[in-house]
Each structure stands twice: as structure tokens, then as C-alpha cells.
Design a protein around this motif. Structure first.
Motif, PDB file in Angstrom:
ATOM      1  N   ASP A  26       1.035  -1.141  -0.095  1.00  0.00           N
ATOM      2  CA  ASP A  26       0.008  -0.016  -0.091  1.00  0.00           C
ATOM      3  C   ASP A  26       0.793   1.220  -0.003  1.00  0.00           C
ATOM      4  O   ASP A  26       0.628   2.197  -0.699  1.00  0.00           O
ATOM      5  N   ASP A  27       2.013   1.061   0.636  1.00  0.00           N
ATOM      6  CA  ASP A  27       2.877   2.400   0.809  1.00  0.00           C
ATOM      7  C   ASP A  27       3.499   2.756  -0.703  1.00  0.00           C
ATOM      8  O   ASP A  27       3.507   3.818  -1.227  1.00  0.00           O
ATOM      9  N   ILE A  28       3.662   1.510  -1.732  1.00  0.00           N
ATOM     10  CA  ILE A  28       4.052   1.927  -2.788  1.00  0.00           C
ATOM     11  C   ILE A  28       2.979   2.581  -3.564  1.00  0.00           C
ATOM     12  O   ILE A  28       3.115   3.215  -4.595  1.00  0.00           O
ATOM     13  N   VAL A  65      12.611  11.303  -5.950  1.00  0.00           N
ATOM     14  CA  VAL A  65      11.822  10.308  -5.911  1.00  0.00           C
ATOM     15  C   VAL A  65      11.721   9.380  -6.973  1.00  0.00           C
ATOM     16  O   VAL A  65      11.881   8.103  -6.652  1.00  0.00           O
ATOM     17  N   PRO A  66      11.141   9.850  -8.131  1.00  0.00           N
ATOM     18  CA  PRO A  66      11.200   8.886  -9.077  1.00  0.00           C
ATOM     19  C   PRO A  66      12.421   8.292  -9.745  1.00  0.00           C
ATOM     20  O   PRO A  66      12.526   7.145 -10.177  1.00  0.00           O
ATOM     21  N   ASP A  67      13.400   9.090  -9.473  1.00  0.00           N
ATOM     22  CA  ASP A  67      14.782   8.531  -9.816  1.00  0.00           C
ATOM     23  C   ASP A  67      15.112   7.478  -9.115  1.00  0.00           C
ATOM     24  O   ASP A  67      15.545   6.394  -9.603  1.00  0.00           O
ATOM     25  N   SER A  68      15.051   7.637  -7.982  1.00  0.00           N
ATOM     26  CA  SER A  68      15.382   6.535  -6.807  1.00  0.00           C
ATOM     27  C   SER A  68      14.370   5.267  -7.036  1.00  0.00           C
ATOM     28  O   SER A  68      14.888   4.253  -6.990  1.00  0.00           O
ATOM     29  N   HIS A  69      13.127   5.697  -7.204  1.00  0.00           N
ATOM     30  CA  HIS A  69      12.019   4.413  -7.441  1.00  0.00           C
ATOM     31  C   HIS A  69      12.052   3.680  -8.671  1.00  0.00           C
ATOM     32  O   HIS A  69      12.071   2.768  -8.774  1.00  0.00           O
ATOM     33  N   MET A  70      12.716   4.457  -9.852  1.00  0.00           N
ATOM     34  CA  MET A  70      12.781   3.684 -11.189  1.00  0.00           C
ATOM     35  C   MET A  70      13.983   2.562 -11.112  1.00  0.00           C
ATOM     36  O   MET A  70      14.088   1.631 -11.476  1.00  0.00           O
ATOM     37  N   THR A  71      15.098   3.353 -10.217  1.00  0.00           N
ATOM     38  CA  THR A  71      16.246   2.491  -9.601  1.00  0.00           C
ATOM     39  C   THR A  71      15.811   1.002  -9.040  1.00  0.00           C
ATOM     40  O   THR A  71      16.098  -0.091  -9.513  1.00  0.00           O
ATOM     41  N   ILE A 110       5.799  13.941 -11.131  1.00  0.00           N
ATOM     42  CA  ILE A 110       4.745  13.294 -10.479  1.00  0.00           C
ATOM     43  C   ILE A 110       4.047  12.152 -11.326  1.00  0.00           C
ATOM     44  O   ILE A 110       3.576  11.162 -10.827  1.00  0.00           O
ATOM     45  N   THR A 111       3.824  12.717 -12.490  1.00  0.00           N
ATOM     46  CA  THR A 111       3.205  11.853 -13.599  1.00  0.00           C
ATOM     47  C   THR A 111       3.990  10.553 -13.798  1.00  0.00           C
ATOM     48  O   THR A 111       3.369   9.484 -13.876  1.00  0.00           O
ATOM     49  N   LEU A 112       5.160  10.615 -13.909  1.00  0.00           N
ATOM     50  CA  LEU A 112       6.107   9.399 -13.846  1.00  0.00           C
ATOM     51  C   LEU A 112       5.877   8.696 -12.745  1.00  0.00           C
ATOM     52  O   LEU A 112       5.773   7.291 -12.807  1.00  0.00           O
ATOM     53  N   LEU A 113       6.039   9.137 -11.392  1.00  0.00           N
ATOM     54  CA  LEU A 113       5.876   8.393 -10.391  1.00  0.00           C
ATOM     55  C   LEU A 113       4.675   7.569 -10.180  1.00  0.00           C
ATOM     56  O   LEU A 113       4.685   6.330  -9.859  1.00  0.00           O
ATOM     57  N   HIS A 114       3.325   8.317 -10.648  1.00  0.00           N
ATOM     58  CA  HIS A 114       2.219   7.676 -10.755  1.00  0.00           C
ATOM     59  C   HIS A 114       2.282   6.239 -11.772  1.00  0.00           C
ATOM     60  O   HIS A 114       1.715   5.344 -11.265  1.00  0.00           O
ATOM     61  N   LEU A 116       5.117   4.728 -12.780  1.00  0.00           N
ATOM     62  CA  LEU A 116       5.889   3.718 -12.229  1.00  0.00           C
ATOM     63  C   LEU A 116       5.238   2.915 -11.075  1.00  0.00           C
ATOM     64  O   LEU A 116       5.421   1.861 -11.089  1.00  0.00           O
ATOM     65  N   HIS A 117       4.740   3.660 -10.382  1.00  0.00           N
ATOM     66  CA  HIS A 117       4.186   2.840  -9.012  1.00  0.00           C
ATOM     67  C   HIS A 117       2.932   2.010  -9.208  1.00  0.00           C
ATOM     68  O   HIS A 117       2.908   1.187  -8.655  1.00  0.00           O
ATOM     69  N   ASN A 118       2.415   2.338 -10.426  1.00  0.00           N
ATOM     70  CA  ASN A 118       1.068   1.486 -11.028  1.00  0.00           C
ATOM     71  C   ASN A 118       1.933   0.327 -11.148  1.00  0.00           C
ATOM     72  O   ASN A 118       1.379  -1.002 -10.771  1.00  0.00           O
ATOM     73  N   ARG A 119       2.960   0.380 -12.132  1.00  0.00           N
ATOM     74  CA  ARG A 119       3.463  -1.056 -12.367  1.00  0.00           C
ATOM     75  C   ARG A 119       4.168  -1.787 -11.126  1.00  0.00           C
ATOM     76  O   ARG A 119       4.078  -3.031 -11.267  1.00  0.00           O
ATOM     77  N   TRP A 120       5.038  -0.981 -10.469  1.00  0.00           N
ATOM     78  CA  TRP A 120       5.650  -1.582  -9.284  1.00  0.00           C
ATOM     79  C   TRP A 120       4.792  -2.160  -8.335  1.00  0.00           C
ATOM     80  O   TRP A 120       5.076  -3.254  -7.949  1.00  0.00           O
TER      81      TRP A 120
END
Length: 174
Positions: A26-28, A65-71, A110-114, A116-120
Motif C-alpha cells: 500500500d505504501d508503494i 523520488v522517481p529517480d530513486s524508485h525507477m532504480t 509526479i506523472t512519472l511516479l504515478h 511507475l508505482h502502478n507497475r511496481w
């Protein structure tokens, strides 16, 4: 006095449990919404404000945040498809100074993070229990890290940076 570097404390590993898995998943899942809400209605001067003396600006945090979370997402995929792959460390402080961080509006991240996190999140909720023990090797720390611990670290990481923004807003009465 609160340590502004760690507004929610440092990450503490937790033993595997289905309940903890649901919380971290849920955090992701919800991090993009939390970060988007944390920056709502900030103006350019506020975005250029460091969250603490010597810290990154809000704009740098949002792009980080998205840089880190893409990694992280790539690390998950490597761990699921290879045996203990060696992951590539990166200089996050240097990344925060690159032109895209300065020039690109934060809504792009923010768009990238949405997305990315949907897939993750989908990947996370479909990992088999036994696969949480799969590992990556981090050469900078010279240790193996399980997928389970990576999940916990990145679940913490997102909330950690959201709280950098939230606490700054509270201190500045924004």
C-alpha cells in the motif's frame, strides 16, 4: 528536537508477514498521491526552498523520488530474473544537480511516479512468498539485500521524503 534529516526515523527491517506485505505494498501504491498532495499549491519560491539547512530543495526532492524508485523497480526485476545480481549504485546527490532536475516542472516527475508505482505495485502484489528471499548484491555496501528488505526500504523511502515536504510546510506555515 526532531532530526530534520529523518522525520519518520530511520528504516527498521521487519520480518516477513502477509500483514506487513500489505502495508508496504500500500505504501508503494499510494506514494504518488501522498507526494502530489504534499506539494499541492506550492509556488516557485517554495519549491526552491531546502527542506533543511544543507538539504535539497523541494523541487530536488520531488525529482529524486522517481529517480530513486525507477532504480528500485529495475532492481526488483533484476532480482526476480537473475541470481543475486550486482546492482549499480549511483550518486543521488550528483543526480539532484543535473539539468532535468532544474529545468523540468515537477508535475512531470509526479506523472512519472504515478505510472511507475502502478507497475511496481502490480509486480509487488504478484511476487510469490518464496521469492521475497531473492537477493541483489550491493557493491557499495558489500552485502546482499533481499527483495523483502528492498521493499521495506523503498516503502520507507517514499514516506521519508513526503514528510520532508510536509514538515517544511508545517514549519513555514504554508
Amino acid at each position: 528536537m526532531e532530526d530534520l534529516r529523518y522525520p519518520i526515523g530511520k528504516f527498521e527491517p521487519q520480518p516477513f508477514s502477509i500483514e506487513q506485505l500489505k502495508r508496504w505494498a500500500d505504501d508503494i501504491r499510494y506514494l504518488p498521491d501522498l507526494l502530489e498532495n504534499a506539494i499541492l499549491n506550492l509556488d516557485e519560491a517554495q519549491l526552491q526552498t531546502p527542506y533543511r539547512d544543507g538539504g535539497w530543495t523541494i523541487q530536488q526532492v520531488v525529482h529524486h523520488v522517481p529517480d530513486s524508485h525507477m532504480t528500485a523497480y529495475i532492481r526488483f526485476k533484476l532480482a526476480l530474473t537473475e541470481d543475486n545480481p550486482t546492482i549499480k549504485p549511483y550518486d543521488e546527490a550528483a543526480w539532484a544537480l543535473l539539468p532535468d532536475v532544474e529545468n523540468i516542472p515537477i508535475n512531470i516527475s509526479i506523472t512519472l511516479l504515478h505510472a511507475l508505482h502502478n507497475r511496481w505495485h502490480n509486480l509487488v502484489i504478484n511476487i510469490k512468498d518464496e521469492d521475497w528471499n531473492r537477493t541483489v548484491f550491493h557493491p557499495e555496501h558489500n552485502k546482499e539485500i533481499s527483495l523483502w528488505n528492498l521493499l521495506g526500504m523503498y516503502a520507507w523511502h517514499g514516506k521519508h521524503h513526503v514528510m520532508h515536504v510536509v514538515r517544511l510546510r508545517e514549519r513555514m506555515n504554508w
